[in-house]
Structures are given as structure tokens and as C-alpha cells.
Motif scaffolding. Structure first.
Motif, short mmCIF file in Angstrom:
data_model
loop_
_atom_site.label_atom_id
_atom_site.label_comp_id
_atom_site.label_asym_id
_atom_site.label_seq_id
_atom_site.Cartn_x
_atom_site.Cartn_y
_atom_site.Cartn_z
N ARG A 155 39.73 19.01 30.89
CA ARG A 155 39.74 18.01 31.95
C ARG A 155 40.42 18.51 33.25
N ALA A 156 40.72 19.95 33.46
CA ALA A 156 41.51 20.41 34.44
C ALA A 156 40.52 20.22 35.56
N ASN A 157 41.12 20.29 37.06
CA ASN A 157 40.58 20.15 38.41
C ASN A 157 40.44 21.29 39.13
N LYS A 158 41.14 22.11 38.55
CA LYS A 158 41.18 23.31 39.16
C LYS A 158 41.33 24.70 38.32
N ILE A 159 41.06 25.99 38.70
CA ILE A 159 41.03 27.18 37.70
C ILE A 159 42.10 27.92 38.60
N ALA A 160 42.94 28.58 38.09
CA ALA A 160 43.78 29.66 38.37
C ALA A 160 43.41 31.08 37.76
N THR A 161 43.21 32.05 38.81
CA THR A 161 43.05 33.26 37.98
C THR A 161 43.98 34.43 38.61
N ALA A 162 44.31 35.47 37.88
CA ALA A 162 45.50 36.37 38.23
C ALA A 162 44.99 37.35 38.98
N HIS A 163 44.05 37.55 40.03
CA HIS A 163 43.68 38.47 40.84
C HIS A 163 44.89 38.73 41.42
N ASN A 164 45.52 40.15 41.70
CA ASN A 164 46.36 40.51 42.32
C ASN A 164 45.84 41.43 43.68
N LEU A 165 46.67 41.50 44.68
CA LEU A 165 46.42 42.31 45.83
C LEU A 165 45.28 43.47 45.72
N ASP A 166 45.95 44.40 44.52
CA ASP A 166 44.86 45.58 44.19
C ASP A 166 43.39 44.97 44.09
N ASP A 167 43.39 44.15 43.08
CA ASP A 167 42.02 43.74 42.88
C ASP A 167 41.04 43.16 43.89
N GLU A 168 41.81 42.57 44.79
CA GLU A 168 41.17 41.67 45.95
C GLU A 168 40.71 42.98 46.90
N VAL A 169 41.48 43.75 47.10
CA VAL A 169 41.25 44.87 47.93
C VAL A 169 40.38 45.66 47.45
N GLN A 170 40.37 46.26 46.37
CA GLN A 170 39.26 47.00 45.61
C GLN A 170 37.80 46.29 45.54
N THR A 171 38.04 44.96 45.27
CA THR A 171 36.70 44.23 45.52
C THR A 171 36.07 44.24 46.79
N VAL A 172 36.77 44.08 47.75
CA VAL A 172 36.34 44.11 49.29
C VAL A 172 35.65 45.70 49.55
N LEU A 173 36.30 46.59 49.18
CA LEU A 173 35.84 47.76 49.51
C LEU A 173 34.60 48.06 48.47
N LEU A 174 34.63 47.59 47.26
CA LEU A 174 33.42 47.77 46.33
C LEU A 174 32.16 47.16 46.90
N ASN A 175 32.37 45.74 47.46
CA ASN A 175 31.37 45.09 48.11
C ASN A 175 30.80 45.74 49.22
N ILE A 176 31.65 46.46 50.23
CA ILE A 176 31.27 47.14 51.40
C ILE A 176 30.32 48.41 50.62
N PHE A 177 30.93 49.11 49.61
CA PHE A 177 30.05 50.30 49.33
C PHE A 177 28.77 49.83 48.87
N HIS A 178 28.97 48.43 48.26
CA HIS A 178 27.42 48.20 47.57
C HIS A 178 26.63 47.41 48.81
N GLY A 179 27.15 47.26 49.86
CA GLY A 179 26.43 46.88 51.08
C GLY A 179 26.16 45.21 50.90
N ASP A 180 26.96 44.50 50.15
CA ASP A 180 26.73 43.30 49.76
C ASP A 180 27.56 42.34 50.68
N ALA A 181 27.08 41.87 51.88
CA ALA A 181 27.79 41.36 52.78
C ALA A 181 28.08 39.60 52.31
N LYS A 182 27.13 39.17 51.54
CA LYS A 182 27.44 37.58 50.91
C LYS A 182 28.71 37.81 50.31
N ARG A 183 28.81 38.79 49.22
CA ARG A 183 29.88 38.82 48.53
C ARG A 183 31.24 38.96 49.40
N ILE A 184 31.21 39.79 50.22
CA ILE A 184 32.50 40.33 51.10
C ILE A 184 32.91 38.91 51.35
#
Ligand code: SF4
Ligand code: ZN
Length: 304
Positions: A155-184
Motif C-alpha cells: 500500500r505504498a504510494n511511491k517507489i524509490a529506485t537506486a539509479h545513480n548518476l552513472d546509470d542515468e547518463v549511460q541510459t541517456v547515451l544508450l537511448n541516443i545510440f538506439h535512436g529512441d527519442a521517446k525514451r530519452i
């Protein structure tokens, strides 16, 4: 080397800020940074019941420790740790044990859900039957659902995940490399579903570099799982991680620069990328962008 703040013996040099820190100042600084991130993005309210996704790794256990400290200051707030057992032989059992032990130490309620119980199959069996995508792709889809189910059950109303700075920046670049604008456009510190079908997701550690979450966990004596998952992807994300670490070493602060650039262009992207229409999955009824959700697609033909 002396601490730039208190003149004590420094144990860590932070190249991107040109400062050195002693143990006490380092721990205080990481905690304060997380508090600032929470306040900047308006992540928490005084009466939130937060489900914290805890894998048993350094990032999630460090985050749990810090969120527990914050929660203690708000009598109406509540924390529940949610751990997912994917069913990975020789790997996950230890992490679940470490997560459980640490939750006991902190006095945090702990919920464990398994792929086997939720979906009728372990990841080990699934990846033997399904070969179209990588194990991490299947694991990610099922784990997101499992965490959501765990949070709802608590019955929680929010979820916290432990993505750190490296995870976030990698994901941004990964999405750019995949050409996935929606995900960016969707890689952001707070994810809110305006239709309220998904619980809000927050990433309080998104401005802490991975190196520092590891040091925080080490310095606070957290016992975390250090051996990597046997399915850990060796594909593009790893190459991006290595590339970013090389650039960061030569040009300290690069990861933050990419993160900040993303902040600035996200709003423009959101305007130009059409918002996604959600419908209900024809198999399980959960919200999805297609007729059948990713979870049902993953399990189709493999689980009766
Ligand atoms: Fe799942 Fe991949 Fe993480 Fe292993 S490395 S737990 S398969 S996402
Ligand atoms: Zn479905």
C-alpha cells in the motif's frame, strides 16, 4: 591530503569539484546531496509511504540507509523495502539474505517477491526457453512489474529506485545510440503517470556518481553483494560505461555535464515527442502502450 572542509585527514579526492574529503565530511556531503536532490525535484511529502526497491547491492542498500534517516524525521512517513528474487541460481539468494539482514538492522519492513510465485517461472528457466532478447531485457520487464506489485501490496504510494548518476547518463547515451527519442524524454528523476495508473517513481541518488555510492556503502560498513549477476550484459551499456569513465578521468565533471544537458533539453523533447496513449493489456488488464503488455509477451508460450 587534508579535508577541504574540516582540515582532518582526507580519504577521498573529488576531482569534479576539486575538493578532498575526510570520512565524516564525505558521508555528510553525500547525505546532504541526496536531501537536496529530493527537495529540488519535490520527490517526497511528509506522509508518503515509500516502497524502496532493494536488490541487495551497494546502491540500493546505501539509499535505504539514507532514506531511513530522512523518514525518521517525519512521523507520518513510512518505508517498505521491496526485494525481487528473479530466480538466478547461485546469485540472488545471497543478495536477498543481505537485503533482509540490513532491513532488520534498520527496522524497515521488508517484502520479498519471486518471479516463480508471481509469474510461474524463474529467470533461469525463462532465458533457457526465450532467446530473442537478452536476459536483462526480460529481467527488466518482469522486475519492474514485480516491484510495482510489491509496492501496491504494501500500500505504498511511491517507489524509490537506486539509479545513480552513472546509470542515468549511460541510459541517456544508450537511448541516443538506439535512436529512441521517446525514451530519452522519459529518463528523468521523477516519473509521474498523469492518469495515475502507475505509482510515481523517484530516483533520489540520480546525482551521486557510482564511485561515491560504493564508497558510502563501504565506509558505513554495509555488507552488500559484490559479485556480478551471471547474465550481466556485456553489450553496448558496458562499452558506454567504459567510454564515460575514460572521459570522466580525463575531463572531470563530464557525467554531470551530460546530466545537466539532459535536464535542459528534456522539456523541449517532451513537447515534440507525442505523449503515449495507454490502454489495458488484453491478457492481464495492466496498462500498456500496445494490445498486449511486455510482461504477457515475455511469458506467452513459456508459462501456461
Ligand atoms: Fe537481471 Fe540483468 Fe540485472 Fe542480472 S544483470 S539482475 S539479468 S537486469
Ligand atoms: Zn499483460
Amino acid at each position: 591530503m587534508r579535508c577541504s572542509f574540516c582540515e582532518g585527514a582526507a580519504i577521498y579526492r573529488r576531482p569534479y569539484e576539486g575538493v578532498a574529503l575526510c570520512k565524516a565530511c564525505f558521508l555528510k556531503d553525500v547525505e546532504e546531496k541526496i536531501r537536496r536532490t529530493i527537495s529540488k525535484y519535490d520527490m517526497l511529502r511528509f506522509d508518503d509511504h515509500l516502497a524502496v526497491a532493494v536488490s541487495g547491492g551497494k546502491d540500493s542498500l546505501a539509499m535505504l540507509r539514507i532514506l531511513r534517516k530522512i523518514e525518521r524525521q517525519f512521523p507520518k512517513a513510512r518505508l517498505t523495502a521491496v526485494t525481487v528474487d528473479e530466480g538466478i541460481r547461485g546469485y540472488r539468494a545471497e543478495a536477498v539474505k543481505l537485503a533482509k539482514k540490513y532491513c532488520d538492522e534498520l527496522g524497515v519492513e521488508h517484502v520479498v517477491l519471486s518471479f516463480q510465485k508471481l509469474f510461474g517461472i524463474t529467470l533461469d528457466v525463462l532465458v533457457r526457453s526465450r532467446k530473442e532478447l537478452s536476459p536483462c531485457s526480460y529481467c527488466g520487464v518482469l522486475r519492474r512489474r514485480a516491484i510495482h506489485v510489491g509496492a501496491k501490496r504494501a500500500r505504498a504510494n511511491k517507489i524509490a529506485t537506486a539509479h545513480n548518476l552513472d546509470d542515468e547518463v549511460q541510459t541517456v547515451l544508450l537511448n541516443i545510440f538506439h535512436g529512441d527519442a521517446k525514451r530519452i524524454a522519459r529518463v528523468e528523476p521523477v516519473l509521474v503517470d498523469p492518469a495515475n495508473r502507475f505509482l510515481e517513481r523517484i530516483k533520489p541518488m540520480c546525482e551521486i556518481p557510482e564511485k561515491e555510492t560504493a564508497l558510502y556503502a563501504y565506509l558505513t560498513g554495509i555488507r552488500f553483494q559484490s559479485c556480478p549477476c551471471p547474465y550481466l550484459e556485456t553489450a553496448l551499456r558496458n562499452d558506454i560505461r567504459e567510454m564515460l569513465n575514460r572521459i570522466e578521468q580525463k575531463h572531470p565533471g563530464t557525467k554531470f555535464t551530460v546530466f545537466r544537458s539532459m535536464e535542459r533539453i528534456r522539456d523541449y523533447l517532451k513537447v515534440s515527442v507525442p505523449s503515449i496513449e495507454l490502454k489495458n493489456c488484453s491478457e492481464c488488464g495492466e496498462p500498456t502502450t500496445q494490445d498486449i503488455c511486455e510482461v504477457c509477451k515475455t511469458l506467452k508460450g513459456v508459462v501456461k
